[in-house]
Design an enzyme around this catalytic site. Structure first.
Site, PDB file in Angstrom:
ATOM      1  N   SER A 180       0.738  -1.060   0.094  1.00 54.61           N
ATOM      2  CA  SER A 180       0.281  -0.151  -0.105  1.00 54.61           C
ATOM      3  C   SER A 180       0.846   1.264   0.037  1.00 54.61           C
ATOM      4  O   SER A 180       2.026   1.197   0.326  1.00 54.61           O
ATOM      5  CB  SER A 180      -0.981   0.079   1.271  1.00 54.61           C
ATOM      6  OG  SER A 180      -1.788  -1.210   1.381  1.00 54.61           O
TER       7      SER A 180
HETATM    8  C1  LIG Z   1      -3.093  -4.272  -0.081  1.00 56.47           C
HETATM    9  S1  LIG Z   1      -2.516  -6.126   0.030  1.00 56.47           S
HETATM   10  C2  LIG Z   1      -1.834  -6.205   1.579  1.00 56.47           C
HETATM   11  C3  LIG Z   1      -0.512  -4.958   1.709  1.00 56.47           C
HETATM   12  C4  LIG Z   1       0.321  -5.229   2.830  1.00 56.47           C
HETATM   13  N1  LIG Z   1      -0.510  -5.186   4.164  1.00 56.47           N
HETATM   14  C5  LIG Z   1       1.411  -4.317   2.962  1.00 56.47           C
HETATM   15  O1  LIG Z   1       2.419  -4.638   3.507  1.00 56.47           O
HETATM   16  O2  LIG Z   1       1.319  -3.292   2.232  1.00 56.47           O
HETATM   17  C6  LIG Z   1      -3.867  -6.929   0.204  1.00 56.47           C
HETATM   18  C7  LIG Z   1      -3.677  -8.401   0.428  1.00 56.47           C
HETATM   19  O3  LIG Z   1      -5.054  -8.971   0.911  1.00 56.47           O
HETATM   20  C8  LIG Z   1      -4.947 -10.532   0.457  1.00 56.47           C
HETATM   21  N2  LIG Z   1      -6.489 -10.859   0.613  1.00 56.47           N
HETATM   22  C9  LIG Z   1      -7.427 -10.812  -0.141  1.00 56.47           C
HETATM   23  N3  LIG Z   1      -8.577 -11.391   0.356  1.00 56.47           N
HETATM   24  C10 LIG Z   1      -8.169 -11.952   1.432  1.00 56.47           C
HETATM   25  C11 LIG Z   1      -8.655 -12.708   2.507  1.00 56.47           C
HETATM   26  N4  LIG Z   1      -9.975 -13.368   2.415  1.00 56.47           N
HETATM   27  N5  LIG Z   1      -8.129 -13.307   3.542  1.00 56.47           N
HETATM   28  C12 LIG Z   1      -6.494 -12.745   3.659  1.00 56.47           C
HETATM   29  N6  LIG Z   1      -6.101 -12.078   2.916  1.00 56.47           N
HETATM   30  C13 LIG Z   1      -6.776 -11.612   1.731  1.00 56.47           C
HETATM   31  C14 LIG Z   1      -4.428 -10.350  -0.862  1.00 56.47           C
HETATM   32  O4  LIG Z   1      -3.904 -11.528  -1.216  1.00 56.47           O
HETATM   33  C15 LIG Z   1      -3.257  -9.146  -0.676  1.00 56.47           C
HETATM   34  O5  LIG Z   1      -1.904  -9.700  -0.595  1.00 56.47           O
END
Ligand SMILES: C[S@@+](CC[C@H](N)C(=O)[O-])C[C@H]1O[C@@H](n2cnc3c(N)ncnc32)[C@H](O)[C@@H]1O
Length: 423
Positions: free
Chosen positions: A88
Protein backbone atom coordinates in the site's frame (compact mmCIF):
# COMPACT_ATOMS: atom_id res chain seq x y z
CA UNK A 1 19.50 -17.71 -7.23
CA UNK A 2 21.94 -15.00 -8.18
CA UNK A 3 20.35 -12.22 -6.17
CA UNK A 4 22.72 -9.62 -7.55
CA UNK A 5 21.76 -10.22 -11.18
CA UNK A 6 18.07 -11.00 -10.79
CA UNK A 7 17.10 -8.76 -7.94
CA UNK A 8 19.28 -5.69 -8.16
CA UNK A 9 17.45 -3.99 -5.30
CA UNK A 10 17.79 -6.99 -2.99
CA UNK A 11 21.47 -7.16 -2.24
CA UNK A 12 22.64 -7.69 1.28
CA UNK A 13 23.76 -4.24 2.36
CA UNK A 14 27.33 -3.70 3.45
CA UNK A 15 28.89 -0.58 4.84
CA UNK A 16 30.70 0.07 1.60
CA UNK A 17 27.78 -0.78 -0.69
CA UNK A 18 26.73 2.19 -2.84
CA UNK A 19 23.24 0.65 -3.21
CA UNK A 20 22.87 0.85 0.55
CA UNK A 21 23.60 4.57 0.42
CA UNK A 22 21.11 5.02 -2.41
CA UNK A 23 18.29 3.16 -0.65
CA UNK A 24 18.93 4.97 2.63
CA UNK A 25 18.86 8.32 0.89
CA UNK A 26 15.63 7.37 -0.92
CA UNK A 27 14.07 6.18 2.34
CA UNK A 28 15.10 9.34 4.09
CA UNK A 29 13.53 11.46 1.32
CA UNK A 30 10.30 9.47 1.56
CA UNK A 31 10.08 9.99 5.32
CA UNK A 32 10.81 13.70 4.93
CA UNK A 33 7.98 13.92 2.37
CA UNK A 34 5.57 12.05 4.65
CA UNK A 35 6.47 14.40 7.51
CA UNK A 36 6.10 17.50 5.34
CA UNK A 37 2.72 16.28 4.04
CA UNK A 38 1.49 15.65 7.57
CA UNK A 39 1.12 11.91 6.90
CA UNK A 40 3.51 11.02 9.74
CA UNK A 41 2.57 12.67 13.00
CA UNK A 42 4.29 10.63 15.69
CA UNK A 43 7.95 9.88 16.50
CA UNK A 44 7.20 6.13 16.74
CA UNK A 45 5.75 5.96 13.22
CA UNK A 46 8.54 8.14 11.88
CA UNK A 47 11.16 5.83 13.42
CA UNK A 48 9.44 2.79 11.88
CA UNK A 49 9.49 4.31 8.38
CA UNK A 50 13.14 5.30 8.83
CA UNK A 51 14.14 1.76 9.82
CA UNK A 52 12.19 -0.64 7.57
CA UNK A 53 13.84 -1.12 4.15
CA UNK A 54 10.83 -0.99 1.80
CA UNK A 55 12.87 -2.07 -1.22
CA UNK A 56 13.42 -5.50 0.37
CA UNK A 57 9.66 -6.14 0.14
CA UNK A 58 9.08 -5.10 -3.50
CA UNK A 59 9.13 -7.65 -6.36
CA UNK A 60 12.28 -8.03 -8.42
CA UNK A 61 12.62 -5.42 -11.11
CA UNK A 62 11.08 -2.60 -9.07
CA UNK A 63 13.50 0.32 -9.00
CA UNK A 64 14.67 1.98 -5.82
CA UNK A 65 12.85 5.13 -6.96
CA UNK A 66 9.55 3.23 -7.27
CA UNK A 67 10.16 1.35 -4.01
CA UNK A 68 10.47 4.66 -2.14
CA UNK A 69 7.80 6.66 -3.95
CA UNK A 70 4.75 7.62 -1.87
CA UNK A 71 2.72 5.26 -4.02
CA UNK A 72 1.34 1.74 -4.30
CA UNK A 73 3.62 -1.01 -5.62
CA UNK A 74 1.55 -3.75 -7.26
CA UNK A 75 2.99 -7.15 -6.33
CA UNK A 76 0.50 -9.61 -7.87
CA UNK A 77 -2.16 -9.53 -10.58
CA UNK A 78 -5.02 -11.89 -11.37
CA UNK A 79 -5.68 -13.45 -14.79
CA UNK A 80 -7.77 -10.37 -15.75
CA UNK A 81 -4.77 -8.11 -15.14
CA UNK A 82 -6.25 -6.44 -12.07
CA UNK A 83 -4.06 -6.17 -8.97
CA UNK A 84 -4.74 -8.79 -6.30
CA UNK A 85 -1.91 -7.76 -4.02
CA UNK A 86 0.20 -4.66 -3.49
CA UNK A 87 2.32 -2.80 -1.01
CA UNK A 88 0.00 0.00 0.00
CA UNK A 89 0.97 3.65 -0.40
CA UNK A 90 3.13 4.88 2.50
CA UNK A 91 0.83 7.84 3.30
CA UNK A 92 -2.05 5.41 3.81
CA UNK A 93 0.05 2.97 5.83
CA UNK A 94 1.12 5.85 8.06
CA UNK A 95 -2.50 6.97 8.49
CA UNK A 96 -3.59 3.45 9.44
CA UNK A 97 -0.72 3.03 11.91
CA UNK A 98 -1.75 6.27 13.61
CA UNK A 99 -5.42 5.28 13.54
CA UNK A 100 -4.68 2.00 15.31
CA UNK A 101 -3.18 3.87 18.32
CA UNK A 102 -0.45 1.26 18.61
CA UNK A 103 1.41 1.18 21.92
CA UNK A 104 4.67 -0.60 22.78
CA UNK A 105 3.83 -4.20 23.67
CA UNK A 106 0.57 -4.28 21.67
CA UNK A 107 -0.71 -7.47 20.02
CA UNK A 108 -1.68 -6.78 16.43
CA UNK A 109 -3.33 -8.75 13.63
CA UNK A 110 -2.72 -7.53 10.09
CA UNK A 111 -5.26 -8.84 7.57
CA UNK A 112 -3.77 -8.86 4.06
CA UNK A 113 -0.03 -9.37 4.02
CA UNK A 114 3.10 -8.58 2.06
CA UNK A 115 5.53 -8.08 4.91
CA UNK A 116 6.36 -4.38 4.73
CA UNK A 117 3.45 -3.06 6.73
CA UNK A 118 3.83 -5.91 9.22
CA UNK A 119 7.46 -4.84 9.72
CA UNK A 120 6.35 -1.23 10.29
CA UNK A 121 3.85 -2.45 12.90
CA UNK A 122 6.56 -4.58 14.54
CA UNK A 123 8.78 -1.50 14.85
CA UNK A 124 6.01 0.52 16.50
CA UNK A 125 4.95 -2.16 19.01
CA UNK A 126 8.58 -2.98 19.81
CA UNK A 127 10.21 -6.13 21.17
CA UNK A 128 7.42 -6.86 23.67
CA UNK A 129 4.69 -6.57 21.05
CA UNK A 130 3.39 -9.32 18.80
CA UNK A 131 2.46 -9.11 15.12
CA UNK A 132 0.58 -11.72 13.09
CA UNK A 133 0.01 -11.05 9.40
CA UNK A 134 -2.42 -13.25 7.43
CA UNK A 135 -3.08 -13.61 3.73
CA UNK A 136 -5.25 -15.89 1.59
CA UNK A 137 -2.59 -16.17 -1.11
CA UNK A 138 0.14 -18.66 -0.18
CA UNK A 139 2.55 -16.99 -2.61
CA UNK A 140 2.09 -13.67 -0.78
CA UNK A 141 2.82 -15.38 2.53
CA UNK A 142 5.91 -17.11 1.12
CA UNK A 143 7.20 -13.79 -0.21
CA UNK A 144 6.39 -11.99 3.05
CA UNK A 145 8.20 -14.66 5.08
CA UNK A 146 11.37 -14.41 2.99
CA UNK A 147 11.36 -10.61 2.96
CA UNK A 148 10.64 -10.35 6.70
CA UNK A 149 13.54 -12.70 7.46
CA UNK A 150 15.87 -10.83 5.11
CA UNK A 151 14.92 -7.47 6.58
CA UNK A 152 15.41 -8.65 10.16
CA UNK A 153 11.86 -9.41 11.31
CA UNK A 154 11.85 -13.21 11.88
CA UNK A 155 9.62 -12.69 14.95
CA UNK A 156 6.69 -11.42 12.83
CA UNK A 157 4.32 -14.31 12.10
CA UNK A 158 3.12 -14.63 8.48
CA UNK A 159 0.24 -17.07 8.25
CA UNK A 160 -1.79 -18.45 5.34
CA UNK A 161 -5.43 -17.87 6.38
CA UNK A 162 -8.71 -16.40 5.14
CA UNK A 163 -9.63 -13.01 6.62
CA UNK A 164 -13.12 -14.30 7.32
CA UNK A 165 -11.77 -16.47 10.14
CA UNK A 166 -9.18 -14.03 11.43
CA UNK A 167 -6.47 -15.79 13.42
CA UNK A 168 -7.80 -16.98 16.78
CA UNK A 169 -4.54 -18.62 17.87
CA UNK A 170 -2.91 -15.29 18.74
CA UNK A 171 -6.02 -13.39 19.91
CA UNK A 172 -7.03 -11.17 21.63
CA UNK A 173 -5.63 -8.28 19.61
CA UNK A 174 -5.22 -4.70 20.76
CA UNK A 175 -5.51 -3.72 17.11
CA UNK A 176 -6.65 -5.40 13.92
CA UNK A 177 -5.44 -3.59 10.80
CA UNK A 178 -7.21 -4.73 7.64
CA UNK A 179 -5.40 -3.92 4.40
CA UNK A 180 -7.91 -5.34 1.91
CA UNK A 181 -11.30 -3.86 0.96
CA UNK A 182 -14.22 -5.42 2.77
CA UNK A 183 -17.97 -4.87 2.54
CA UNK A 184 -18.73 -6.49 5.89
CA UNK A 185 -17.20 -7.12 9.32
CA UNK A 186 -16.92 -10.88 9.93
CA UNK A 187 -17.73 -11.96 13.51
CA UNK A 188 -14.19 -13.36 13.91
CA UNK A 189 -12.75 -9.84 13.90
CA UNK A 190 -14.91 -8.56 16.73
CA UNK A 191 -14.53 -11.85 18.63
CA UNK A 192 -10.73 -11.63 18.40
CA UNK A 193 -10.52 -7.91 19.21
CA UNK A 194 -9.67 -7.03 22.85
CA UNK A 195 -12.48 -5.20 24.72
CA UNK A 196 -10.81 -1.82 24.19
CA UNK A 197 -9.17 -2.79 20.90
CA UNK A 198 -9.23 -0.81 17.66
CA UNK A 199 -10.28 -2.19 14.28
CA UNK A 200 -8.95 -0.22 11.32
CA UNK A 201 -10.53 -1.35 8.09
CA UNK A 202 -11.39 -0.13 4.58
CA UNK A 203 -15.18 -0.62 4.48
CA UNK A 204 -17.14 -0.34 1.24
CA UNK A 205 -20.49 1.41 1.60
CA UNK A 206 -22.61 1.65 -1.54
CA UNK A 207 -19.41 1.49 -3.57
CA UNK A 208 -17.61 4.20 -1.56
CA UNK A 209 -14.67 2.87 0.46
CA UNK A 210 -13.57 4.62 3.63
CA UNK A 211 -10.83 3.49 5.95
CA UNK A 212 -12.72 3.43 9.24
CA UNK A 213 -11.25 3.48 12.74
CA UNK A 214 -13.79 1.38 14.66
CA UNK A 215 -14.09 1.02 18.43
CA UNK A 216 -16.67 -0.82 20.51
CA UNK A 217 -19.79 0.90 21.81
CA UNK A 218 -21.72 -1.88 23.55
CA UNK A 219 -22.45 -4.61 21.02
CA UNK A 220 -21.77 -2.45 17.99
CA UNK A 221 -18.78 -0.61 16.55
CA UNK A 222 -18.59 3.12 15.93
CA UNK A 223 -16.23 4.91 13.58
CA UNK A 224 -14.08 7.62 15.11
CA UNK A 225 -12.49 8.47 11.77
CA UNK A 226 -13.21 7.89 8.07
CA UNK A 227 -10.55 8.34 5.41
CA UNK A 228 -11.03 8.04 1.66
CA UNK A 229 -8.98 5.11 0.40
CA UNK A 230 -8.78 2.30 -2.13
CA UNK A 231 -7.66 -1.30 -1.63
CA UNK A 232 -7.63 -4.53 -3.60
CA UNK A 233 -10.90 -6.44 -3.18
CA UNK A 234 -11.49 -9.20 -0.66
CA UNK A 235 -11.16 -12.77 -1.93
CA UNK A 236 -12.28 -15.96 -0.21
CA UNK A 237 -15.32 -16.42 2.02
CA UNK A 238 -15.95 -12.69 2.38
CA UNK A 239 -15.64 -11.84 -1.32
CA UNK A 240 -18.53 -9.62 -2.40
CA UNK A 241 -17.79 -8.10 -5.79
CA UNK A 242 -19.73 -5.01 -6.75
CA UNK A 243 -22.40 -5.71 -9.39
CA UNK A 244 -21.66 -4.07 -12.75
CA UNK A 245 -24.09 -2.90 -15.45
CA UNK A 246 -22.59 -1.91 -18.77
CA UNK A 247 -24.48 1.04 -20.18
CA UNK A 248 -22.38 1.58 -23.32
CA UNK A 249 -20.18 -1.51 -23.61
CA UNK A 250 -17.04 -1.17 -21.51
CA UNK A 251 -17.05 2.58 -21.98
CA UNK A 252 -19.76 3.42 -19.46
CA UNK A 253 -20.42 1.17 -16.48
CA UNK A 254 -22.54 1.64 -13.40
CA UNK A 255 -21.53 -0.19 -10.21
CA UNK A 256 -24.26 -1.16 -7.77
CA UNK A 257 -23.52 -2.15 -4.17
CA UNK A 258 -26.73 -2.37 -2.12
CA UNK A 259 -29.92 -4.44 -2.07
CA UNK A 260 -32.26 -1.49 -2.81
CA UNK A 261 -30.47 -0.67 -6.06
CA UNK A 262 -29.79 -4.31 -6.92
CA UNK A 263 -33.56 -4.88 -6.85
CA UNK A 264 -33.97 -2.38 -9.70
CA UNK A 265 -34.28 -3.78 -13.22
CA UNK A 266 -31.78 -1.60 -15.13
CA UNK A 267 -32.21 -3.18 -18.56
CA UNK A 268 -33.78 0.00 -19.99
CA UNK A 269 -30.97 2.23 -18.73
CA UNK A 270 -28.49 1.79 -21.62
CA UNK A 271 -31.09 3.20 -24.05
CA UNK A 272 -31.23 6.40 -21.95
CA UNK A 273 -27.68 7.26 -23.06
CA UNK A 274 -28.81 7.37 -26.70
CA UNK A 275 -30.89 10.46 -25.94
CA UNK A 276 -29.83 14.04 -25.16
CA UNK A 277 -27.94 14.98 -22.00
CA UNK A 278 -29.82 17.21 -19.57
CA UNK A 279 -27.62 19.60 -17.55
CA UNK A 280 -28.56 21.39 -14.34
CA UNK A 281 -26.24 23.68 -12.36
CA UNK A 282 -26.26 24.43 -8.65
CA UNK A 283 -25.41 27.75 -6.96
CA UNK A 284 -23.04 25.71 -4.76
CA UNK A 285 -19.37 26.10 -5.69
CA UNK A 286 -15.98 24.98 -4.43
CA UNK A 287 -12.43 26.30 -4.69
CA UNK A 288 -10.06 23.96 -6.54
CA UNK A 289 -8.07 21.44 -4.51
CA UNK A 290 -10.48 21.27 -1.57
CA UNK A 291 -11.76 17.71 -0.99
CA UNK A 292 -15.52 17.17 -1.03
CA UNK A 293 -15.68 13.45 -0.37
CA UNK A 294 -18.50 13.93 2.13
CA UNK A 295 -20.64 15.09 -0.82
CA UNK A 296 -20.07 11.70 -2.47
CA UNK A 297 -21.03 9.84 0.70
CA UNK A 298 -24.01 12.14 1.26
CA UNK A 299 -25.35 11.42 -2.23
CA UNK A 300 -24.79 7.70 -1.61
CA UNK A 301 -26.58 7.90 1.76
CA UNK A 302 -30.00 8.67 0.30
CA UNK A 303 -32.72 6.03 0.28
CA UNK A 304 -32.87 6.60 -3.48
CA UNK A 305 -31.24 3.89 -5.67
CA UNK A 306 -27.61 4.82 -6.13
CA UNK A 307 -24.73 3.69 -8.30
CA UNK A 308 -21.17 4.67 -9.08
CA UNK A 309 -20.57 5.59 -12.69
CA UNK A 310 -17.24 4.76 -14.40
CA UNK A 311 -16.66 6.41 -17.77
CA UNK A 312 -13.86 5.95 -20.30
CA UNK A 313 -12.43 9.45 -20.65
CA UNK A 314 -11.46 9.02 -24.30
CA UNK A 315 -14.32 6.98 -25.71
CA UNK A 316 -17.21 8.50 -23.76
CA UNK A 317 -15.99 12.05 -23.18
CA UNK A 318 -19.52 13.35 -23.91
CA UNK A 319 -20.74 12.21 -20.49
CA UNK A 320 -18.30 14.53 -18.63
CA UNK A 321 -18.87 13.24 -15.07
CA UNK A 322 -17.27 14.99 -12.09
CA UNK A 323 -15.23 11.85 -11.43
CA UNK A 324 -14.37 9.55 -14.36
CA UNK A 325 -13.63 6.50 -12.22
CA UNK A 326 -16.35 6.60 -9.58
CA UNK A 327 -19.05 9.27 -9.89
CA UNK A 328 -22.12 9.15 -7.62
CA UNK A 329 -25.35 8.67 -9.59
CA UNK A 330 -29.06 8.59 -8.76
CA UNK A 331 -30.86 5.87 -10.69
CA UNK A 332 -34.31 4.82 -11.80
CA UNK A 333 -35.01 1.86 -14.07
CA UNK A 334 -34.74 4.05 -17.18
CA UNK A 335 -32.89 7.22 -16.14
CA UNK A 336 -29.70 8.39 -14.48
CA UNK A 337 -28.36 11.64 -13.01
CA UNK A 338 -24.76 11.98 -11.87
CA UNK A 339 -22.56 14.61 -10.27
CA UNK A 340 -20.87 17.14 -12.58
CA UNK A 341 -18.58 20.13 -12.09
CA UNK A 342 -17.47 22.98 -14.30
CA UNK A 343 -14.83 25.66 -13.86
CA UNK A 344 -16.18 29.20 -13.63
CA UNK A 345 -12.86 30.96 -13.05
CA UNK A 346 -9.42 30.32 -11.50
CA UNK A 347 -10.80 29.99 -8.00
CA UNK A 348 -14.31 28.62 -8.50
CA UNK A 349 -15.78 25.31 -9.59
CA UNK A 350 -19.54 24.88 -9.76
CA UNK A 351 -21.40 21.71 -8.83
CA UNK A 352 -24.17 20.38 -10.99
CA UNK A 353 -25.75 17.25 -12.42
CA UNK A 354 -25.98 15.64 -15.84
CA UNK A 355 -28.87 13.35 -16.63
CA UNK A 356 -30.14 11.01 -19.30
CA UNK A 357 -33.50 9.32 -19.84
CA UNK A 358 -37.17 10.27 -19.47
CA UNK A 359 -36.73 11.15 -15.77
CA UNK A 360 -33.49 13.13 -16.24
CA UNK A 361 -35.06 16.47 -15.26
CA UNK A 362 -36.53 15.10 -12.04
CA UNK A 363 -33.33 13.30 -11.10
CA UNK A 364 -30.99 16.21 -11.82
CA UNK A 365 -33.20 18.56 -9.85
CA UNK A 366 -33.24 16.03 -6.97
CA UNK A 367 -29.45 15.97 -7.09
CA UNK A 368 -29.28 19.78 -6.96
CA UNK A 369 -31.50 19.73 -3.85
CA UNK A 370 -29.16 17.22 -2.26
CA UNK A 371 -26.09 19.30 -3.13
CA UNK A 372 -27.77 22.34 -1.53
CA UNK A 373 -28.63 20.36 1.62
CA UNK A 374 -25.05 19.09 1.86
CA UNK A 375 -23.77 22.64 1.48
CA UNK A 376 -26.11 23.97 4.20
CA UNK A 377 -25.71 21.23 6.80
CA UNK A 378 -23.07 18.63 6.06
CA UNK A 379 -20.21 20.23 4.18
CA UNK A 380 -18.04 20.76 7.23
CA UNK A 381 -16.85 18.33 9.94
CA UNK A 382 -17.73 16.15 11.73
CA UNK A 383 -19.27 14.37 8.71
CA UNK A 384 -21.57 11.39 9.05
CA UNK A 385 -21.77 9.08 12.03
CA UNK A 386 -20.95 5.56 10.86
CA UNK A 387 -21.71 2.50 12.98
CA UNK A 388 -21.63 -1.23 12.34
CA UNK A 389 -24.22 -3.41 14.08
CA UNK A 390 -24.38 -7.20 14.31
CA UNK A 391 -27.36 -7.95 12.06
CA UNK A 392 -29.70 -9.00 14.88
CA UNK A 393 -29.14 -5.72 16.76
CA UNK A 394 -29.50 -3.30 13.83
CA UNK A 395 -31.41 -0.07 14.55
CA UNK A 396 -34.56 0.87 12.70
CA UNK A 397 -34.41 3.55 10.01
CA UNK A 398 -36.02 6.14 12.30
CA UNK A 399 -35.44 9.10 10.07
CA UNK A 400 -34.67 9.70 6.45
CA UNK A 401 -31.11 10.76 7.23
CA UNK A 402 -30.09 7.31 8.34
CA UNK A 403 -29.08 4.85 5.65
CA UNK A 404 -28.92 1.20 6.62
CA UNK A 405 -26.83 -1.10 4.43
CA UNK A 406 -27.51 -4.75 5.22
CA UNK A 407 -24.60 -7.14 4.78
CA UNK A 408 -24.47 -10.87 5.60
CA UNK A 409 -22.97 -10.39 9.10
CA UNK A 410 -23.68 -6.76 9.96
CA UNK A 411 -25.75 -3.72 9.14
CA UNK A 412 -23.85 -0.53 8.40
CA UNK A 413 -25.67 2.60 9.57
CA UNK A 414 -24.73 6.01 8.16
CA UNK A 415 -26.40 8.83 10.07
CA UNK A 416 -26.07 12.49 9.11
CA UNK A 417 -26.26 15.00 11.89
CA UNK A 418 -26.08 18.76 12.09
CA UNK A 419 -24.15 20.13 15.07
CA UNK A 420 -24.22 16.68 16.65
CA UNK A 421 -28.04 16.42 16.40
CA UNK A 422 -29.98 14.37 13.85
CA UNK A 423 -30.71 16.88 11.08
C1 LIG B 1 -3.05 -4.45 -0.32
S1 LIG B 1 -2.47 -6.08 -0.09
C2 LIG B 1 -1.78 -6.04 1.52
C3 LIG B 1 -0.70 -5.02 1.68
C4 LIG B 1 0.19 -5.25 2.85
N1 LIG B 1 -0.51 -5.18 4.10
C5 LIG B 1 1.36 -4.27 2.87
O1 LIG B 1 2.38 -4.65 3.42
O2 LIG B 1 1.29 -3.17 2.32
C6 LIG B 1 -3.98 -6.94 0.21
C7 LIG B 1 -3.79 -8.43 0.45
O3 LIG B 1 -5.01 -8.96 0.90
C8 LIG B 1 -5.02 -10.32 0.51
N2 LIG B 1 -6.38 -10.87 0.65
C9 LIG B 1 -7.42 -10.76 -0.19
N3 LIG B 1 -8.47 -11.45 0.30
C10 LIG B 1 -8.07 -12.01 1.46
C11 LIG B 1 -8.69 -12.84 2.42
N4 LIG B 1 -9.96 -13.26 2.28
N5 LIG B 1 -7.99 -13.23 3.49
C12 LIG B 1 -6.69 -12.83 3.66
N6 LIG B 1 -6.05 -12.04 2.78
C13 LIG B 1 -6.73 -11.64 1.69
C14 LIG B 1 -4.47 -10.30 -0.90
O4 LIG B 1 -3.97 -11.58 -1.27
C15 LIG B 1 -3.40 -9.23 -0.78
O5 LIG B 1 -2.13 -9.78 -0.61
Amino acid sequence: MNSRAERPNRREPTMADPLDTVTEAARSRLVDTLLADGAITSPAVEAAFRRVPRHLFTPSGVSVVAAYADDVVVTRRGPDGYATSSISAPWLQAAMLHAAHLQPGARVLEVGSGGYNAALIAEVVGPHGMVTSIDIDPAVIAHARTALDTAGYPHVAAVHADADEGWAAAAPYDAIIVTVETSDIPPAWTDQLAPDGVLVTPLRMRGHTRCLTLVRDGVHLVATNALVCGFVPMQGAGAAPVRQHQLRGDDVTVFVDDPVTEALDLRALPAALDGPRHDAWSPVTTPPGIPFDTLHLWLASQPHPHGLLAVDRQRAADLAPQNWGACPALLTADSIAYLATRQLDDTTWQFGAHGYGPRATTLTSRMLDLIAAWDRRHRHPPGPHIAVYPTDTAPSPTNHLRLLIPRPHTTIAITWTSNGQPA
